[in-house]
Design a protein around this motif. Structure first.
Motif, PDB file in Angstrom:
ATOM      1  N   LEU A 261       1.379   4.510  -1.243  1.00  0.00           N
ATOM      2  CA  LEU A 261       1.906   2.961  -1.251  1.00  0.00           C
ATOM      3  C   LEU A 261       0.149   2.544  -1.059  1.00  0.00           C
ATOM      4  N   SER A 262       0.184   0.959  -1.266  1.00  0.00           N
ATOM      5  CA  SER A 262      -0.777   0.253  -0.672  1.00  0.00           C
ATOM      6  C   SER A 262      -1.308   0.644   0.488  1.00  0.00           C
ATOM      7  N   TYR A 263      -2.625  -0.120   0.610  1.00  0.00           N
ATOM      8  CA  TYR A 263      -2.998   0.369   2.668  1.00  0.00           C
ATOM      9  C   TYR A 263      -1.437  -0.722   3.265  1.00  0.00           C
TER      10      TYR A 263
ATOM     11  N   ARG B 165       1.937  -0.248   4.118  1.00  0.00           N
ATOM     12  CA  ARG B 165       1.828   0.934   4.419  1.00  0.00           C
ATOM     13  C   ARG B 165       1.888   0.820   6.204  1.00  0.00           C
TER      14      ARG B 165
ATOM     15  N   GLY C 294      -7.625  -4.269   7.788  1.00  0.00           N
ATOM     16  CA  GLY C 294      -7.798  -3.743   6.709  1.00  0.00           C
ATOM     17  C   GLY C 294      -6.966  -4.824   5.760  1.00  0.00           C
TER      18      GLY C 294
ATOM     19  N   ASN D 197      -5.937  -8.448   4.914  1.00  0.00           N
ATOM     20  CA  ASN D 197      -6.978  -9.462   3.594  1.00  0.00           C
ATOM     21  C   ASN D 197      -6.515 -11.200   4.715  1.00  0.00           C
TER      22      ASN D 197
ATOM     23  N   GLU E 113      -2.899 -11.625   3.417  1.00  0.00           N
ATOM     24  CA  GLU E 113      -2.213 -11.150   4.163  1.00  0.00           C
ATOM     25  C   GLU E 113      -1.500 -11.367   5.338  1.00  0.00           C
TER      26      GLU E 113
ATOM     27  N   HIS F 106      -7.902   9.171   3.531  1.00  0.00           N
ATOM     28  CA  HIS F 106      -8.082   8.081   3.713  1.00  0.00           C
ATOM     29  C   HIS F 106      -8.937   6.720   3.305  1.00  0.00           C
TER      30      HIS F 106
ATOM     31  N   ASP G  44      -8.244   6.149   0.214  1.00  0.00           N
ATOM     32  CA  ASP G  44      -7.889   5.446  -0.516  1.00  0.00           C
ATOM     33  C   ASP G  44      -8.247   3.628  -0.334  1.00  0.00           C
ATOM     34  N   MET G  45      -8.959   3.635   0.796  1.00  0.00           N
ATOM     35  CA  MET G  45      -8.852   2.116   1.196  1.00  0.00           C
ATOM     36  C   MET G  45      -9.679   1.925  -0.238  1.00  0.00           C
TER      37      MET G  45
ATOM     38  N   ASP H 159      -7.214   1.617  -2.790  1.00  0.00           N
ATOM     39  CA  ASP H 159      -6.227   0.295  -2.338  1.00  0.00           C
ATOM     40  C   ASP H 159      -7.152  -1.363  -2.206  1.00  0.00           C
TER      41      ASP H 159
ATOM     42  N   LEU I  53      -7.420  -1.766  -5.995  1.00  0.00           N
ATOM     43  CA  LEU I  53      -5.369  -1.999  -6.283  1.00  0.00           C
ATOM     44  C   LEU I  53      -5.538  -3.558  -5.486  1.00  0.00           C
ATOM     45  N   ARG I  54      -5.657  -4.362  -4.516  1.00  0.00           N
ATOM     46  CA  ARG I  54      -5.669  -5.696  -3.633  1.00  0.00           C
ATOM     47  C   ARG I  54      -5.673  -6.475  -5.139  1.00  0.00           C
TER      48      ARG I  54
END
Lengths: 364, 260, 615
Positions: B155-157, B160, B184, B186, B189, C582, C585-586, C589, C592-593
């Motif tokens: 999953l994206s952060y 999660r 974390g 934006n 969100e 992590h 991933d950050m 992410d 990804l965002r």
């Protein structure tokens, strides 16, 4: 504090609140039983006077000699644990390879006149060979099996180490055969002398002296040299050490090398005391030395020395002191049970060891 | 009587007093923000309430019953669920399984019923599944559909974080502790999550305590703000009251200026 | 996904192998060649080549030679492999550099081997290296120089190794599809050669049992116990063709999907039919396999039973138990005590009456081991359980408890399992008992995996403290894992005792625990099919090829290291690792965002491309 007048919802019944006390109670029971067994056994065998004072003293000396061997091996466990936080299960095999090397080199030297004319020089040569070979094996192990796994959960390198342990055992068995190899006798070391009422075999004295010298050397190395400082820094905090300009990879390799060299020396001493070695010889001393390392507080070199001596004595005295007193037949057959029981009890009840200082940071 | 009552709560970490004689009441249905500089003891407070760290002194009572010394699993069963600052999911389990775990304390089928696949087991399993999916559906379409079967690590952060909240909700808590839920994320969100937290309270009436650093979130979300500094409560009131409080300004500006 | 998307420091951290290759990586090839040479020297010096040279597998090529050829081919293949590149970079085109890489590795390996041959031909090292005998190079069979004198032998070895390395390297010139087909062909030929006795026996067995004319196939495929030329051609062609078909462009819908689209009733019908055929096949299996192969299967089955149990403890619950053999021993001794008329109890019960006691005894043993280690970390837990296992064995062995357990003499005359009046005597009959228990254990494993407790175990394995915080009672979860695991091992022990008919303490040493551990780790943690295959291959194969016996633990150790170094993520995926990953991933992410910004509202139904999320 625990007056729970709660009537919790869901399946949370009172039995749940009871679970921990049950577990704790069971552990207390084990603890009390262990202490009771030790006390009753010791009392019985002491009043029965089945062993003379001389025999007890012999057992103590033997215990110290074998404890020195354990201590040297335990240092390897404890140092690796200190920097990498994992149990190098294959360390017992590094020790065994040291003992094997000792056999081959001394077997070769025993056929030269040097063995009789300059026995100590010959033994020194053997010692250097043992230490070199074991250090090289430890380095190889670190490079091939452990370095790729840094930073993974510690069970991963641990399982690798189990694999490495069996690989080394059976590699040695395949290359050199499964038979028991008998060390050649060292005439200069036969016989004994008496000191303060203790009858000490010369071999045992040599073992203890060599072990003490090694440990003192190690202590100075860790405390006084730059490399030793680097080791301590890496043990404290790898990342910070790296930022401070310490070559972490090299330092870790050095830790393995030093630990391996000590195990190699222990291998030779083991060979001198017990006289023979085969491919499986590393397993039990390895486990016992690990116990010693935990007993002394893992990660702590001084603790490993103390733990080794303690465990050696316990294993030597335990069967005669406790088991004989309980009228258990052929008690010495059970000396490994004593060692394993010590292992289990130490890990359950005192995983922080005698000098458990580092343990607070080791949670999780 | 308050839902959660804390009196004189104290916790030491090797000489450092992380929480120092803290008193706090949380009423049912309240949304409270706990703020304070780094190291003020906010997360430690959560750990103490949920039983993940042993309490040194003081009382924590849920509905007037002492919960100090209970296992974390028991405390969850009593109705206090939490999330973690550094999102702690079960990474290799699927999204749905992650949430289903939280139903553990609300279900009772044992191994034997599972092996025999008794009707009661099937019923409970189906219900667990449904409840888990309901909890995930709280975040709209983000965590359901094909995502149910993906492992949590993929999953994206932000997702999660959402999954962690869904997992906590699925345990039917009466008090929900959220540790920096918007970290974390934006702004968009964050805003969405703020709305959802309000919706959650309105729909279920549970109390929500959150640790938050983003003052816009704190302002927008909380009915009450509690300020901690050095493990002590230095202010307690509405956002406006707290924002004007001199000690709070001092605590933040005094040290924050050097940090930020 | 342009090149610029990857920051420079990431590239640097990724290491040189991920960068686009600009030529042949000579150092890598040479290093692989050295490793290959080392492996070849090692297997020659520890006697494997010699021991394996008695079994011809493909024509005149013995297993020993096949192993050496395999080393050259395998490392040549690796050396010829184009370096991996980061996503977004173009992989270098295959070409002469693949060939050169393979050739170089082969040549280096050959040179190492040649040096070794010269050394052992010149010096007498048998006093130290027991397995380097004169027949390797100096005397009659001259195994390592393929029967030649040293000079021509060296040239031959060097040339052969170079040629094979190069050959393997050129495989990379082929398209992926064709390469796979070639590899499949090679693999199946080796497999058919290795399992010659099984294939022959099965083909003959089918003929005698089912009256199908299958035995002549065996005569075509094999000559003198090894694959004949026709056999090689047939097997290779079949495997090659099958592989090509499988990867053919028009991918047919997978069987599973097509089954799912059938109407409910016919689907059920298909399922029943498949099950019936399977059961029928398994029912006839021992008859077809004959007594020896059934025995092999039985041994593998007992280990499989234990592996399924340990899989629950290690794979599901994440508790590394190294003393697992203790439960096996408890099951075996309980059975022996109760059903042998000559045990200290002298009861002589029937097997089934002992079963409840086996369950009880192993459950109690599980609790006894599980309780003290409740609060212990993974590696300490492993060592303590190892200690428990050894204590159990030493106690069974001791003179102290000899009146009960018989000491080193063990317990003999354990009666066979009976079903009504039928005695399960002999391996073929015994197969059914093992099969029954394995089936049961498999079912239990699946049933528990997908249940409340299964999820609790998984959560505990991933992150113990979070699992507790999410309502899982760790005490209950841990103890139940230990108890279930212990029971399955206890059944294994019970079957073992009745199969052998007598038990001795030395059957229960730590090696058994390690074997079971290797089976589940190599098979794939927490994967039941993996465990089944693992048990059949890792336990069955050494039983089948007896010359393996001496080297099986060497192999196990190497496999453990290999598995951990190459795919540790299959094992104990822990929360901590997730945290360590992590930071990556950050970054990911964030990317990804941005990318997902527009598909935000409508990403429910269609699985987005998942490439980037994996890894």
């Amino acid at each position: 504090m625990a007056q729970n007048s709660l009537t919790p919802k869901g399946p949370l019944a009172t039995k749940r609140a009871l679970q921990l006390p049950l577990v704790d109670g069971f552990l207390w029971l084990v603890r009390i039983a262990a202490i009771a067994v030790i006390l009753v056994g010791a009392y019985n065998s002491l009043i029965s006077m089945r062993l003379s004072g001389q025999q007890w003293r012999d057992l103590v000396v033997f215990g110290l000699a074998q404890g020195s061997v354990y201590a040297l091996i335990a240092l390897g466990y404890t140092m690796v644990y200190g920097v990498l936080r994992f149990i190098n299960f294959a360390h017992g095999e590094v020790f065994m390879i040291g003992a094997m090397t000792g056999f081959f080199v001394s077997d070769a030297l025993a056929r030269t006149p040097l063995w009789l004319t300059q026995p100590f020089l010959a033994l020194l040569i053997v010692l250097i060979c043992c230490m070199t070979v074991s250090a090289l094996v430890a380095l190889l192990l670190e490079r091939v099996a452990y370095r790729p796994l840094r930073g993974l959960p510690r069970l991963v390198p641990f399982i690798t180490a189990i694999g490495a342990s069996f690989f080394l055992q059976y590699a040695i068995a395949g290359l050199f055969g499964v038979g028991v190899k008998s060390y050649p006798g060292v005439p200069a070391l036969s016989g004994s002398f008496t000191f303060l009422g203790f009858r000490i075999l010369k071999v045992h004295l040599l073992v203890i002296v060599v072990a003490v010298v090694m440990m003192a050397g190690l202590y100075l190395y860790i405390e006084k040299t730059k490399a030793g400082r680097a080791m301590r820094a890496v043990a404290e905090d790898q990342e910070t050490a790296r930022l401070m300009g310490i070559d972490v990879d090299q330092t870790i390799a050095r830790v393995f090398a030093v630990g391996g060299a000590l195990a190699g020396a222990a291998g030779l001493l083991f060979g001198l005391v017990f006289g023979n070695v085969n491919f499986f010889s590393g397993f039990l001393p390895g486990i016992k030395a690990f116990t010693a390392a935990v007993l002394g507080g893992i990660g702590n070199p001084i603790g490993a020395m103390l733990g080794g001596l303690t465990l050696g004595s316990v294993e030597s005295l335990g069967p005669s002191l406790v088991l004989v007193g309980l009228d258990i037949p052929s008690a010495h057959q059970l000396k490994d049970v004593v060692a394993f029981a010590a292992l289990v009890l130490v890990l359950i009840f005192r995983p922080t060891g005698i000098l458990g200082e580092r343990v607070s940071e080791e949670r999780g | 009587m308050a839902l959660l009552g804390i009196r004189g709560l104290t916790k030491d970490f090797g000489g450092i007093r992380a929480v120092n004689g803290l008193d706090l009441d949380v009423d049912a249905g309240q949304i409270i923000s706990v703020i304070g500089p780094n190291g003020a003891g906010k997360t430690t407070l959560f750990n103490l309430i949920t039983g993940m760290a042993p309490v040194d002194a003081g009382e924590i009572a849920l509905d007037g019953h002492d919960i100090v010394g209970l296992r974390p699993s028991q405390i969850l069963g009593l109705g206090i669920a939490r999330t973690f600052q550094n999102v702690r999911l079960f990474p290799e389990m699927t999204v749905r399984e992650n949430v289903m775990v939280a139903r553990h304390c609300r279900t009772r089928s044992g191994m034997l019923t599972a092996i025999l696949r008794l009707p009661s087991f099937r019923r409970e399993e189906a219900q667990t599944r449904r409840r888990a999916e309901d909890a995930l559906a709280f975040f709209g379409a983000r965590l359901v559909g094909w995502r149910l079967e993906t492992p949590a690590r993929s999953l994206s952060y932000a997702n999660r974080r959402r999954l962690e909240i869904a997992r906590a909700i699925a345990s039917d808590p009466r008090l929900l502790l959220l540790d920096e839920p918007t970290a974390g994320m934006n702004p968009q969100e964050t805003q969405e999550l703020t709305g959802l937290i309000h919706k959650l309270r309105d729909r279920t009436g549970i109390a929500i305590v959150l640790i938050e650093h983003d003052m816009r979130v704190v302002k927008g979300i909380s009915e009450r703000v509690v300020v901690l500094d050095y493990g002590q409560k230095i202010a307690d009131g509405t956002y406006r009251e707290v924002a004007g409080n001199e000690r709070v300004i001092e605590a933040y500006l005094g040290r924050r200026a050097t940090q930020a | 996904m342009a090149e610029q998307a990857i920051p420079a420091e990431v590239l640097e951290a990724a290491g040189p192998t991920l960068l686009p290759a600009r030529g042949v990586d000579l150092r890598r090839s040479a290093r692989l060649g050295l490793t290959a040479g080392g492996v070849a020297v090692f297997v020659s010096a520890n006697g494997m080549v010699e021991a394996f040279s008695k079994r011809d597998i493909v024509g005149p090529i013995s297993l020993g030679y096949a192993m050496l050829l395999g080393v050259a081919l395998g490392f040549g293949y690796l050396a010829g492999r184009p370096p991996q590149v980061l996503q977004g970079f173009a992989a270098p085109r295959p070409g002469w550099r693949n060939l050169v890489g393979g050739l170089l590795a082969g040549a280096v390996a050959g040179a190492v081997m040649a040096v070794f041959l010269v050394l052992i031909a010149t010096f007498e090292v048998r006093r130290i290296f027991l397995n380097i005998g004169p027949e390797l190079v100096r005397e009659a069979p001259r195994l390592l120089t393929v029967g030649q004198d040293l000079g021509p032998g060296l040239a031959l070895i060097f040339g052969l190794a170079t040629a094979l390395g190069g050959l393997a390297g050129t495989l990379h010139l082929l398209r992926e599809r064709w390469r796979r087909a070639v590899l499949a062909a090679v693999l199946w030929v080796v497999l058919f050669g290795l399992l010659a006795s099984v294939v022959i026996q099965v083909l003959r067995g089918i003929q005698t049992q089912l009256r199908l004319w299958t035995a002549p196939i065996a005569d075509v495929l094999y000559a003198g116990g090894a694959l004949s030329v026709a056999g090689v051609a047939l097997v290779a062609a079949a495997a090659f063709g099958a592989s090509l078909l499988r990867t053919s462009g028009r991918r047919r819908r997978p069987l599973r999907r097509r089954l799912d689209q059938l109407p409910d009733t016919s689907r059920r019908l298909v399922r029943v039919a498949v099950l019936a055929v399977l059961l029928l096949g398994l029912g006839l299996l021992p008859q077809i396999l004959g007594s020896f192969l059934s025995e092999v299967l039985n041994i593998a089955g007992i280990f499989l039973l234990m592996a399924l149990g340990l899989n629950i403890v290690v794979g599901f619950a994440g508790l590394l138990d190294l003393g697992y053999v203790a439960f096996f021993a408890v099951g075996a001794y309980t059975t022996a005590l109760l059903i042998s008329p000559q045990s200290s109890l002298g009861l002589g019960w029937v097997f089934w009456a002992a079963v409840p006691f086996v369950i009880l005894a192993s459950a109690v043993a599980g609790l006894m081991v599980g309780t003290p280690v409740l609060r212990m970390r993974g590696d300490y837990l492993a060592i303590v359980t190892l200690g428990f296992g050894e204590i159990a064995r030493l106690l069974f062995l001791s003179d102290w408890l000899k009146p009960v357990f018989g000491g080193a003499q063990g317990i003999i005359r354990i009666r066979d399992i009976t079903i009504g009046p039928v005695e399960l005597r002999g391996p073929q009959a015994f197969f059914y008992a093992i099969f029954l228990f394995v089936l049961l254990a498999t079912y239990i494993t699946y049933a528990l995996q997908d249940s409340r407790i299964g999820r609790a175990w998984a959560a505990m394995r991933e992150d113990e403290s979070v699992a507790e915080a999410m309502g899982v009672n760790i005490v209950v979860a841990k103890l139940s894992a230990f108890v279930v695991g212990a029971m399955l091992a206890g059944f294994g022990g019970a079957l073992f005792a009745t199969k052998i008919g007598s038990i001795f303490p030395h059957s229960f040493n730590v090696i058994v625990s390690i074997t079971v551990l290797v089976v589940i780790i190599v098979g794939g943690m927490a994967s039941v099919p993996g465990v089944v295959v693992g048990a059949l291959v890792l336990v069955g194969l050494p039983e089948l090829l007896r010359e393996f016996e001496e080297y099986r633990f060497l192999l196990y150790g190497a496999l453990l290291i290999f598995m951990m170094v190459n795919r540790p993520e299959g094992f104990i995926p822990s929360g901590r690792r997730a945290q360590e990953l992590h930071e990556e991933d950050m970054a990911q992410d964030a990317w990804l965002r941005e990318r997902a910004a527009d598909e935000r509202e409508a990403d429910v139904t269609a699985p987005a491309p998942r490439k980037a999320g994996e890894g």
